[in-house]
Design an enzyme around this catalytic site. Structure first.
Site, mmCIF file in Angstrom:
data_model
loop_
_atom_site.group_PDB
_atom_site.id
_atom_site.type_symbol
_atom_site.label_atom_id
_atom_site.label_comp_id
_atom_site.label_asym_id
_atom_site.label_seq_id
_atom_site.Cartn_x
_atom_site.Cartn_y
_atom_site.Cartn_z
ATOM 1 N N GLY A 1 0.826 -1.205 0.000
ATOM 2 C CA GLY A 1 0.000 0.000 0.000
ATOM 3 C C GLY A 1 0.857 1.250 0.000
ATOM 4 C CB ALA A 2 4.354 1.615 -0.973
ATOM 5 N NE ARG B 1 -5.617 -1.561 -5.288
ATOM 6 C CZ ARG B 1 -6.870 -1.403 -4.881
ATOM 7 N NH1 ARG B 1 -7.821 -2.178 -5.364
ATOM 8 N NH2 ARG B 1 -7.182 -0.481 -3.994
ATOM 9 C CE1 TYR C 1 -10.321 -0.871 8.005
ATOM 10 C CE2 TYR C 1 -11.273 0.165 9.949
ATOM 11 C CZ TYR C 1 -10.203 -0.025 9.092
ATOM 12 O OH TYR C 1 -9.005 0.616 9.342
ATOM 13 C CB SER D 1 -7.778 -0.034 12.737
ATOM 14 O OG SER D 1 -8.749 0.952 13.053
ATOM 15 N N GLY E 1 -6.079 11.549 9.428
ATOM 16 C CA GLY E 1 -6.351 12.259 8.187
ATOM 17 C C GLY E 1 -5.145 12.235 7.275
ATOM 18 C CG LEU F 1 -10.071 11.015 13.214
ATOM 19 C CD1 LEU F 1 -11.139 10.366 12.335
ATOM 20 C CD2 LEU F 1 -10.644 12.232 13.938
#
Length: 247
Positions: free
Chosen positions: A7-8, A32, A145, A132, A179, A177
């Site tokens: 996921g880089a 991807r 999730y 998470s 962002g 959380l």
């Protein structure tokens, strides 16, 4: 160290790759979106030794692309993951929860299962999973999730139990959380306004904060294993119990 980051191409993964390279380590980037990976690779220069563009669950392509690098990876950062939708499970889309399971669980276990024997053979290595707080605390709409992140939590602990005599470290990073990434835009199916409103005046964690925690865990002396690290912004805390009173 040679570090493989999944996921880089953006968000946590990009920040993690940058952090390791800034300290003189080498990275392999997996995601991807090839164009974004190539751009990041050019920025990182000699710090990036390889780019692999594919779905993290496509283990056969990953094996083919990694080649001899697989035997040299010191740190595997299982960062690739996503959330899709916030609907109650009775009305959510099957394709959404199946994609979350494939990416957040199958992608992690397939890649870990492939690379771990090389680490065991060498007698060193570190698996860092991006979990998470959703794996620790339930909330409406977090159904699948949260379930995938709860799996990661238990998977990490059980790996440590398996590997206690193999000198392999396993850590689970559990952000709250956060962002500065595409996470909520993806979850809200491209609704940027809704994502922006979620973080407005909330002072959330940022990808650089997650990268710092991952790097710290990986750079500790080899005899120290951080089992899990839960972190939240100071504006976030635990929810009260909810009671729904029926008429």
């Amino acid at each position: 160290m040679l570090v493989l980051v999944t996921g880089a191409s953006a968000g946590f993964g990009e920040a993690i790759a940058r952090r390791f390279v800034s300290e003189g380590h080498q990275v392999i980037l997996l995601a991807r979106r090839e164009e974004r990976l190539r751009g990041l690779s050019e920025e990182l220069g000699e710090g990036c030794v390889k780019v692999i563009s594919c779905n993290v669950a496509d283990i056969e392509k990953i094996k083919s692309e990694l080649g001899e690098y697989a035997q040299r990876i010191d740190v595997l950062v299982n960062n690739a993951g996503l959330a899709l939708g916030v609907e109650s499970f009775d009305v959510c889309l099957r394709e959404d929860f199946e994609e979350m399971i494939e990416t957040n669980i199958l992608g992690v276990v397939r890649l870990t299962h492939y690379l771990l024997p090389f680490m065991v053979e060498r007698g060193s290595g570190h698996i860092i999973n991006l979990g998470s707080i959703a794996g620790n605390y339930p909330y409406p709409g977090g159904n699948v999730y949260g379930g995938t992140k709860a799996f990661l939590k238990q998977f990490s602990l059980n790996l440590r139990a398996d590997l206690v005599d193999k000198n392999i470290r396993v850590s689970n990073i559990e952000p709250g959380l956060c962002g500065g990434s595409e996470f909520s835009v993806v979850r809200f199916k491209g609704d940027q306004k809704r994502a922006d409103e979620l973080y407005e005046n909330a002072y959330p964690l940022l990808p650089q904060d997650i990268a710092e925690s991952v790097y710290w865990v990986a750079s500790l002396p080899a005899h120290i294993n951080i089992n899990s690290m839960e972190l939240m912004p100071t504006t976030q805390a635990f929810s009260a119990f909810r009671v729904c009173k029926k008429p």
